[in-house]
Scaffold this active site. Structure first.
Site, PDB file in Angstrom:
ATOM      1  CE1 TYR A   1     -39.020  60.340 -13.906  1.00 44.23           C
ATOM      2  CE2 TYR A   1     -39.140  62.691 -13.433  1.00 44.23           C
ATOM      3  CZ  TYR A   1     -39.300  61.636 -14.310  1.00 44.23           C
ATOM      4  OH  TYR A   1     -39.734  61.868 -15.602  1.00 44.23           O
TER       5      TYR A   1
ATOM      6  CD  GLU B   1     -45.740  57.453 -12.405  1.00 39.33           C
ATOM      7  OE1 GLU B   1     -46.257  57.573 -13.530  1.00 39.33           O
ATOM      8  OE2 GLU B   1     -44.681  56.827 -12.206  1.00 39.33           O
TER       9      GLU B   1
ATOM     10  CG  HIS C   1     -43.294  60.116 -16.722  1.00 38.49           C
ATOM     11  ND1 HIS C   1     -42.345  59.305 -16.147  1.00 38.49           N
ATOM     12  CD2 HIS C   1     -44.459  59.854 -16.070  1.00 38.49           C
ATOM     13  CE1 HIS C   1     -42.907  58.604 -15.174  1.00 38.49           C
ATOM     14  NE2 HIS C   1     -44.195  58.920 -15.103  1.00 38.49           N
TER      15      HIS C   1
ATOM     16  CE  LYS D   1     -39.732  62.604 -19.103  1.00 33.67           C
ATOM     17  NZ  LYS D   1     -38.482  61.817 -18.975  1.00 33.67           N
TER      18      LYS D   1
ATOM     19  CG  ASN E   1     -36.720  60.731 -22.010  1.00 34.25           C
ATOM     20  OD1 ASN E   1     -37.257  61.601 -21.338  1.00 34.25           O
ATOM     21  ND2 ASN E   1     -36.554  59.496 -21.589  1.00 34.25           N
TER      22      ASN E   1
HETATM   23  P1  IDP Z   1     -38.686  55.653 -18.426  1.00 33.80           P
HETATM   24  O1  IDP Z   1     -38.937  57.152 -18.454  1.00 33.80           O
HETATM   25  O2  IDP Z   1     -38.637  55.081 -19.802  1.00 33.80           O
HETATM   26  O3  IDP Z   1     -39.618  54.916 -17.495  1.00 33.80           O
HETATM   27  P2  IDP Z   1     -36.619  55.360 -16.394  1.00 33.80           P
HETATM   28  O4  IDP Z   1     -35.534  54.360 -16.407  1.00 33.80           O
HETATM   29  O5  IDP Z   1     -37.732  55.180 -15.393  1.00 33.80           O
HETATM   30  O6  IDP Z   1     -37.192  55.472 -17.872  1.00 33.80           O
HETATM   31  O7  IDP Z   1     -35.932  56.771 -16.153  1.00 33.80           O
HETATM   32  C1  IDP Z   1     -36.713  57.905 -15.844  1.00 33.80           C
HETATM   33  C2  IDP Z   1     -36.169  59.094 -16.621  1.00 33.80           C
HETATM   34  O8  IDP Z   1     -34.872  59.396 -16.152  1.00 33.80           O
HETATM   35  C3  IDP Z   1     -35.998  58.866 -18.125  1.00 33.80           C
HETATM   36  O9  IDP Z   1     -37.183  59.078 -18.853  1.00 33.80           O
HETATM   37  C4  IDP Z   1     -34.922  59.862 -18.475  1.00 33.80           C
HETATM   38  O10 IDP Z   1     -35.489  61.168 -18.591  1.00 33.80           O
HETATM   39  C5  IDP Z   1     -34.057  59.848 -17.232  1.00 33.80           C
HETATM   40  N1  IDP Z   1     -32.928  58.922 -17.369  1.00 33.80           N
HETATM   41  C6  IDP Z   1     -32.929  57.581 -17.176  1.00 33.80           C
HETATM   42  N2  IDP Z   1     -31.721  57.051 -17.378  1.00 33.80           N
HETATM   43  C7  IDP Z   1     -30.917  58.093 -17.686  1.00 33.80           C
HETATM   44  C8  IDP Z   1     -29.511  58.200 -18.003  1.00 33.80           C
HETATM   45  O11 IDP Z   1     -28.765  57.223 -18.021  1.00 33.80           O
HETATM   46  N3  IDP Z   1     -29.057  59.456 -18.288  1.00 33.80           N
HETATM   47  C9  IDP Z   1     -29.850  60.562 -18.264  1.00 33.80           C
HETATM   48  N4  IDP Z   1     -31.164  60.496 -17.969  1.00 33.80           N
HETATM   49  C10 IDP Z   1     -31.696  59.290 -17.680  1.00 33.80           C
HETATM   50 MG    MG Z   2     -39.767  54.890 -15.439  1.00 30.15          MG
END
Ligand code: IDP
Ligand code: MG
Length: 133
Positions: A50, A127, A116, A10, A113
């Site tokens: 997303y 994807e 992805h 990212k 974070n």
């Molecule tokens: P993942 O990336 O571990 O699969 P997902 O639940 O699919 O997690 O969420 C996709 C992305 O959305 C996360 O990597 C993060 O960047 C963002 N995200 C998910 N939940 C939150 C939240 O509660 N606050 C802010 N960003 C979030």
């Molecule tokens: Mg995810």
């Protein structure tokens, strides 16, 4: 089983110059970087990738974040590649990601974070098509 998965470093990982170290972790366990491209994520790619999160409170921030700067898109292959990549990535929230995982070692907050990775073989296929056609 040999699998292919999609991983993306990212914008924060690229901006913080962690590309090499992170890709090294995938190679270190024996996974293969099959395809690699640096560039921007388009609005269409972001919303397609997303789609499952549309309507959630963090969705708009997530789309603007992932399109905010260059990323590194990769197809990674190897035995159980989907699960191995998810394991190396660590928990979604860097606060909960164990030390030694990519998010645990390079991330601080959920909004940025680091990485992805596809969460299933079906997601991986979808994807890879979104980002590599
Ligand atoms: P993942 O990336 O571990 O699969 P997902 O639940 O699919 O997690 O969420 C996709 C992305 O959305 C996360 O990597 C993060 O960047 C963002 N995200 C998910 N939940 C939150 C939240 O509660 N606050 C802010 N960003 C979030
Ligand atoms: Mg995810």
């Amino acid at each position: 089983m040999t699998e292919r998965t999609f991983c993306m470093l990212k914008p924060d990982a690229v901006a913080n110059r962690h590309i090499g170290e992170i890709i090294g972790r995938f190679e270190r366990v024996g996974l293969v970087v099959e395809r690699l491209e640096m560039g921007m994520v388009s609005q269409d790619q972001a919303t397609a990738n997303y789609a499952e999160h549309e309507g959630k409170p963090f969705y708009d921030g997530l789309i603007s974040y992932i399109t905010s700067g260059p990323v590194v898109k990769m197809v990674i292959s190897g035995t159980d590649a989907v699960q191995v990549c998810r394991k190396l990535m660590g928990a979604t929230n860097p606060l909960e990601a164990a030390p030694g995982t990519i998010r645990g070692d390079f991330g601080l907050v959920m909004d940025a974070n680091v990485i992805h990775g596809s969460d299933s073989l079906e997601s991986a296929e979808r994807e890879i098509a979104i980002f590599f056609g």
